[in-house]
Design a protein around this motif. Sequence first.
Motif, mmCIF file in Angstrom:
data_model
loop_
_atom_site.group_PDB
_atom_site.id
_atom_site.type_symbol
_atom_site.label_atom_id
_atom_site.label_comp_id
_atom_site.label_asym_id
_atom_site.label_seq_id
_atom_site.Cartn_x
_atom_site.Cartn_y
_atom_site.Cartn_z
ATOM 1 N N GLN A 45 3.057 4.049 2.914
ATOM 2 C CA GLN A 45 2.619 5.336 2.390
ATOM 3 C C GLN A 45 3.667 6.437 2.582
ATOM 4 N N GLU A 46 4.127 6.626 3.823
ATOM 5 C CA GLU A 46 5.051 7.727 4.116
ATOM 6 C C GLU A 46 6.366 7.559 3.374
ATOM 7 N N ALA B 26 0.491 14.005 0.247
ATOM 8 C CA ALA B 26 -0.617 13.310 0.909
ATOM 9 C C ALA B 26 -1.918 14.094 0.755
ATOM 10 N N ASN C 4 2.262 -1.443 4.713
ATOM 11 C CA ASN C 4 1.821 -0.043 4.661
ATOM 12 C C ASN C 4 3.052 0.864 4.521
ATOM 13 N N TYR D 257 5.771 8.753 -0.235
ATOM 14 C CA TYR D 257 5.591 10.211 -0.280
ATOM 15 C C TYR D 257 6.935 10.921 -0.129
ATOM 16 N N ASP E 45 0.880 -1.171 0.000
ATOM 17 C CA ASP E 45 0.000 0.000 0.000
ATOM 18 C C ASP E 45 0.915 1.217 0.000
ATOM 19 N N HIS E 46 1.108 1.780 -1.192
ATOM 20 C CA HIS E 46 2.051 2.887 -1.345
ATOM 21 C C HIS E 46 1.402 4.254 -1.127
ATOM 22 N N GLY E 47 0.154 4.235 -0.653
ATOM 23 C CA GLY E 47 -0.523 5.498 -0.395
ATOM 24 C C GLY E 47 -1.035 6.177 -1.640
ATOM 25 N N LEU E 48 -1.015 5.462 -2.756
ATOM 26 C CA LEU E 48 -1.440 6.032 -4.036
ATOM 27 C C LEU E 48 -2.594 5.235 -4.629
#
Length: 514
Positions: free
Chosen positions: A281-282, A407, A279, A285, A249-252
């Motif tokens: 995400q950060e 984000a 996870n 980013y 989950d790359h936050g995209l």
Amino acid sequence: MKRETVIVLDFGGQYNQLIARRVRECNVYCEIYSYKTEFEKIKALQPKGIIFTGGPNSCYEAGAPSYTKEIFELGVPVLGICYGSQLMMHLLGGRVEKAPVREYGKIEVTVDQKSKLFGGVSEKTICWMSHNDYISQLAPGFMASAHTADCPYAAMECEEKRLYATQFHPEVLHTKEGQKMLSNFVYGICGCKGDWKMDSFVEQSIQAIREKVGKGKVLCALSGGVDSSVAAVMLSKAVGSQLTCVFVDHGLLRKNEGDEVEAVFGPEGEYDLNFIRVNAQERFYEKLKGVEEPEQKRKIIGEEFIRVFEEEAKKIGAVDYLVQGTIYPDVVESGLGGESTVIKSHHNVGGLPEYVDFKEIIEPLRDLFKDEVRKAGLELGIPEYLVFRQPFPGPGLGIRIIGEVTAEKVAMVQDADAIWREEIAKAGWDQKVNQYFAALTNMRSVGVMGDERTYDYAIALRAVTTTDFMTAESADIPWEIIGRTTSRIVNEVKNVNRVLYDCTGKPPATVEFE
């Protein structure tokens, strides 16, 4: 896997992949090679037939794409299309000149129904023309097999040597009976039997994977999209518990998509894939901070994916293989097939770093177009709601956000996209369009909300219809759906004060924005 193959020799034509797809629709396997491919390699492939594509050049000019005349002496049928037909005539002693009347668009063509290429085709049929040059004199041994009001040699052939050529494009849908012509070529002229069937492909692929992997451990990059899901299930059937699927989950991702993927493929889902969710995400980013150039974003995302997988592999211990859901258009658009320039580096092809800490990368779907991947999914028993899921690019919203990714911007496009998809589905248009999404432009403009001046972003809505994702048309969505979506987005999504609808087809655009 040994199978009968037709080769598309690409001279820079925009329809190279379309030709290959049309041949495969005849149940005949087809691959694309650049005209720069050495003759000995083409010969070694033992093709059943060869197709020359169109191209933007004039074959008589210095430096124009060409090929050795030896290819016509192989004893293998050759079909030249547009530039390919002109090049054939030019190389074999005919004459090609600038056309006195340029033909473009749908043109009525009169064909010789006695020709093997035109068997079962109407004597007068509509074909798609697109050329500035024309064949003014046939090469020795050739005869005309079709003409138009302005083009005396719309098609020609040397039946003895099984050489055929058309000035028009049989591969495009605008050519009314083009698929019949291509079928005549691969079956009636090349003598193909049609052994490219999805059930046998799936069965043979599973067996080949099992033999390759042996007792090794396999890590599959699972995004939850159609391609990686089909690859994962195929690997599961091949090697069972030796497979671990890592979902990054790359936050995209789309709104709530991480949880949805885990619900389907995780421990509580219907597949036993040794599912791991990371996870990250950060991390992504941070890597994308300040980066605006699309190719650079793609390559950063691609490399970071690999680094996450490598880290997870070390935790599992001694993983030998990495599995990816790479498909054939990814390969061609990344500049690794045919003569096409790099349109965009797909994170799992052109976006891979030079060093990858795995024994080998397995790409079981690398030879397939998107519609063939869906057929393979159905053969594997994957439910239709997963197989026909909305396509989503590997780099995710990173390429649906123009400019720098943050984000805050991800949240904006997630919310806008969710509204658009909800309104499309509510109106029943989710069954009428093939892909639809919202993107965040890098444009900010003045607006007024609540009697106050705003200076906020513009969201672009996209919806296309397509059969193959290689060409696409903008969907004619009813205005009330667009209007309702616009109203909701500007009222519900923070920092957005304008909504645009993208009316561009592919080409000249791509389906995605970056």
